[in-house]
Design a protein around this motif. Structure first.
Motif, PDB file in Angstrom:
ATOM      1  N   LEU A  94       0.860  -1.184   0.000  1.00 51.86           N
ATOM      2  CA  LEU A  94       0.000   0.000   0.000  1.00 51.86           C
ATOM      3  C   LEU A  94       0.896   1.235   0.000  1.00 51.86           C
ATOM      4  O   LEU A  94       1.782   1.363   0.853  1.00 51.86           O
ATOM      5  N   ILE A  95       0.671   2.126  -0.969  1.00 51.09           N
ATOM      6  CA  ILE A  95       1.418   3.386  -1.035  1.00 51.09           C
ATOM      7  C   ILE A  95       0.415   4.524  -0.921  1.00 51.09           C
ATOM      8  O   ILE A  95      -0.451   4.698  -1.780  1.00 51.09           O
ATOM      9  N   VAL A  96       0.531   5.302   0.153  1.00 52.69           N
ATOM     10  CA  VAL A  96      -0.379   6.424   0.410  1.00 52.69           C
ATOM     11  C   VAL A  96       0.372   7.715   0.103  1.00 52.69           C
ATOM     12  O   VAL A  96       1.381   8.024   0.740  1.00 52.69           O
ATOM     13  N   MET A  97      -0.123   8.443  -0.882  1.00 54.16           N
ATOM     14  CA  MET A  97       0.582   9.626  -1.368  1.00 54.16           C
ATOM     15  C   MET A  97       0.281  10.875  -0.527  1.00 54.16           C
ATOM     16  O   MET A  97      -0.455  10.818   0.459  1.00 54.16           O
ATOM     17  N   GLY A  98       0.859  11.984  -0.947  1.00 57.51           N
ATOM     18  CA  GLY A  98       0.721  13.235  -0.212  1.00 57.51           C
ATOM     19  C   GLY A  98      -0.487  14.050  -0.637  1.00 57.51           C
ATOM     20  O   GLY A  98      -1.332  13.600  -1.416  1.00 57.51           O
ATOM     21  N   GLY A  99      -0.551  15.264  -0.130  1.00 58.67           N
ATOM     22  CA  GLY A  99      -1.645  16.163  -0.463  1.00 58.67           C
ATOM     23  C   GLY A  99      -1.570  17.413   0.390  1.00 58.67           C
ATOM     24  O   GLY A  99      -0.835  17.454   1.390  1.00 58.67           O
ATOM     25  N   PRO A 100      -2.317  18.441   0.041  1.00 59.27           N
ATOM     26  CA  PRO A 100      -2.316  19.679   0.825  1.00 59.27           C
ATOM     27  C   PRO A 100      -3.069  19.542   2.147  1.00 59.27           C
ATOM     28  O   PRO A 100      -2.985  20.420   2.999  1.00 59.27           O
ATOM     29  N   GLN A 101      -3.788  18.442   2.327  1.00 57.00           N
ATOM     30  CA  GLN A 101      -4.509  18.222   3.575  1.00 57.00           C
ATOM     31  C   GLN A 101      -3.527  17.854   4.691  1.00 57.00           C
ATOM     32  O   GLN A 101      -2.348  17.579   4.449  1.00 57.00           O
ATOM     33  N   SER A 102      -4.020  17.837   5.919  1.00 52.62           N
ATOM     34  CA  SER A 102      -3.294  17.269   7.051  1.00 52.62           C
ATOM     35  C   SER A 102      -4.151  16.150   7.618  1.00 52.62           C
ATOM     36  O   SER A 102      -5.335  16.036   7.273  1.00 52.62           O
ATOM     37  N   PRO A 103      -3.596  15.304   8.485  1.00 52.36           N
ATOM     38  CA  PRO A 103      -4.428  14.266   9.101  1.00 52.36           C
ATOM     39  C   PRO A 103      -5.603  14.827   9.888  1.00 52.36           C
ATOM     40  O   PRO A 103      -6.564  14.101  10.159  1.00 52.36           O
ATOM     41  N   ALA A 104      -5.533  16.117  10.254  1.00 47.79           N
ATOM     42  CA  ALA A 104      -6.617  16.740  11.015  1.00 47.79           C
ATOM     43  C   ALA A 104      -7.697  17.349  10.118  1.00 47.79           C
ATOM     44  O   ALA A 104      -8.729  17.808  10.614  1.00 47.79           O
ATOM     45  N   THR A 105      -7.485  17.345   8.804  1.00 40.50           N
ATOM     46  CA  THR A 105      -8.473  17.911   7.880  1.00 40.50           C
ATOM     47  C   THR A 105      -9.768  17.105   7.938  1.00 40.50           C
ATOM     48  O   THR A 105      -9.752  15.875   7.833  1.00 40.50           O
ATOM     49  N   THR A 106     -10.878  17.791   8.110  1.00 42.56           N
ATOM     50  CA  THR A 106     -12.179  17.129   8.199  1.00 42.56           C
ATOM     51  C   THR A 106     -12.827  17.042   6.820  1.00 42.56           C
ATOM     52  O   THR A 106     -12.418  17.727   5.877  1.00 42.56           O
ATOM     53  N   GLN A 107     -13.855  16.221   6.715  1.00 43.17           N
ATOM     54  CA  GLN A 107     -14.586  16.120   5.454  1.00 43.17           C
ATOM     55  C   GLN A 107     -15.407  17.368   5.172  1.00 43.17           C
ATOM     56  O   GLN A 107     -15.739  17.643   4.018  1.00 43.17           O
ATOM     57  N   ASP A 108     -15.740  18.137   6.197  1.00 40.48           N
ATOM     58  CA  ASP A 108     -16.371  19.439   5.965  1.00 40.48           C
ATOM     59  C   ASP A 108     -15.403  20.371   5.261  1.00 40.48           C
ATOM     60  O   ASP A 108     -15.800  21.193   4.430  1.00 40.48           O
ATOM     61  N   GLU A 109     -14.117  20.250   5.587  1.00 43.93           N
ATOM     62  CA  GLU A 109     -13.096  21.093   4.967  1.00 43.93           C
ATOM     63  C   GLU A 109     -12.679  20.574   3.592  1.00 43.93           C
ATOM     64  O   GLU A 109     -12.320  21.353   2.710  1.00 43.93           O
ATOM     65  N   CYS A 110     -12.704  19.262   3.420  1.00 50.30           N
ATOM     66  CA  CYS A 110     -12.327  18.643   2.137  1.00 50.30           C
ATOM     67  C   CYS A 110     -13.161  17.380   1.975  1.00 50.30           C
ATOM     68  O   CYS A 110     -12.865  16.345   2.578  1.00 50.30           O
ATOM     69  N   SER A 111     -14.198  17.448   1.165  1.00 48.37           N
ATOM     70  CA  SER A 111     -15.187  16.379   1.109  1.00 48.37           C
ATOM     71  C   SER A 111     -14.607  15.060   0.600  1.00 48.37           C
ATOM     72  O   SER A 111     -15.129  13.985   0.917  1.00 48.37           O
ATOM     73  N   HIS A 112     -13.542  15.124  -0.194  1.00 43.85           N
ATOM     74  CA  HIS A 112     -13.025  13.884  -0.770  1.00 43.85           C
ATOM     75  C   HIS A 112     -11.907  13.242   0.051  1.00 43.85           C
ATOM     76  O   HIS A 112     -11.348  12.230  -0.358  1.00 43.85           O
ATOM     77  N   PHE A 113     -11.613  13.801   1.213  1.00 46.76           N
ATOM     78  CA  PHE A 113     -10.549  13.254   2.050  1.00 46.76           C
ATOM     79  C   PHE A 113     -11.141  12.739   3.353  1.00 46.76           C
ATOM     80  O   PHE A 113     -11.695  13.496   4.145  1.00 46.76           O
ATOM     81  N   ASP A 114     -11.014  11.420   3.575  1.00 46.98           N
ATOM     82  CA  ASP A 114     -11.548  10.782   4.785  1.00 46.98           C
ATOM     83  C   ASP A 114     -10.378  10.192   5.565  1.00 46.98           C
ATOM     84  O   ASP A 114      -9.973   9.043   5.351  1.00 46.98           O
TER      85      ASP A 114
END
Length: 246
Positions: free
Chosen positions: A49-69
């Motif tokens: 499993l390779i999990v890539m990066g992104g501008p989100q943080s682990p604390a980003t909520t789905q209200d803040e970014c709907s496609h990141f869980d």
């Protein structure tokens, strides 16, 4: 060998990871969260499993970014680790691994964007998976945060701007805060997505601007990444055979 990528944004592409997987003829599958792809429900069909990066943080909520869980990704990471799969996280992915293991992510002392050296710790120099890295290696960076450390974690490499560049959580689980997968094509995607960010940080000592980013050479670090991945797969296959015997 089944390689599964979790990709959060189109501009945080797998780059050299994908090149390596295709070169070996491995089966490659994707969860592109920015396209609202679903995550695998189990680890059954995953070897790495390779999990890539992104501008989100682990604390980003789905209200803040709907496609990141974040919670769902932590669950998948945990399932893979429990099942004895190989797991590699890059940037945000590395932070999610730490969080899945109970270690909170943290802000890095310095933001880093560009190509700068990392230094291997003594543990890193003694680890056979990193034998091709030397004591110092120039690699790509694009981050503000860094992964948390569990009591069992070992720091493999650090930089002048960040004390946790590569973390070994176990012999099959690694977090890369740095971006050894960058290619010129991926860098162009990142530049296009980060115009305002780059301008705002033009005075930071570890932030390169577009001209310097385009002038960097990324082939050497890509080759070093391939060597690490080959050794990781070798260890995974040994672990699988050992598990079958028992």
């Amino acid at each position: 060998m089944n390689i599964h990528f979790v990709i959060h944004e189109s501009f945080e592409a797998p780059g050299a990871f994908e090149t390596w997987a295709h070169k070996h003829g491995y089966d490659v599958t994707y969860s592109r969260s920015y396209l609202h792809d679903t995550l695998p429900q189990t680890a059954n069909n995953i070897d790495l499993l390779i999990v890539m990066g992104g501008p989100q943080s682990p604390a980003t909520t789905q209200d803040e970014c709907s496609h990141f869980d974040a919670a769902a990704e932590r669950t998948l990471i945990s399932q893979c680790i429990t099942a004895g799969k190989a797991v590699v996280g890059v940037c945000l992915g590395s932070q999610l691994i730490g969080e899945a293991l109970g270690a909170d992510y943290a802000h890095s002392p310095e933001p880093e964007i560009g190509k700068f050296p990392i230094n291997l710790t003594e543990n890193g120099r003694l680890n056979h998976k990193f034998s091709g890295f030397g004591s110092t290696l120039e690699v790509g960076h694009w981050h503000n945060d860094m992964p948390g450390l569990t009591p069992e974690a070992t720091v493999i490499a650090y930089s002048a701007g960040c004390p946790r560049q590569i973390v070994e959580y176990s012999s099959l689980v690694y977090g890369f805060q740095c971006h050894m997968e960058l290619t010129p094509e991926v860098v162009e995607l990142l530049i296009a997505a980060s115009e305002n960010e780059l301008k705002a940080m033009r005075d930071r000592r570890f932030v390169q601007q577009p001209a310097a980013l385009r002038a960097n050479h990324y082939d050497d670090m890509n080759q070093k990444l391939f060597g690490f991945l080959d050794k990781l797969i070798e260890e995974y296959q040994i672990s699988e055979k050992r598990a079958l015997r028992h």
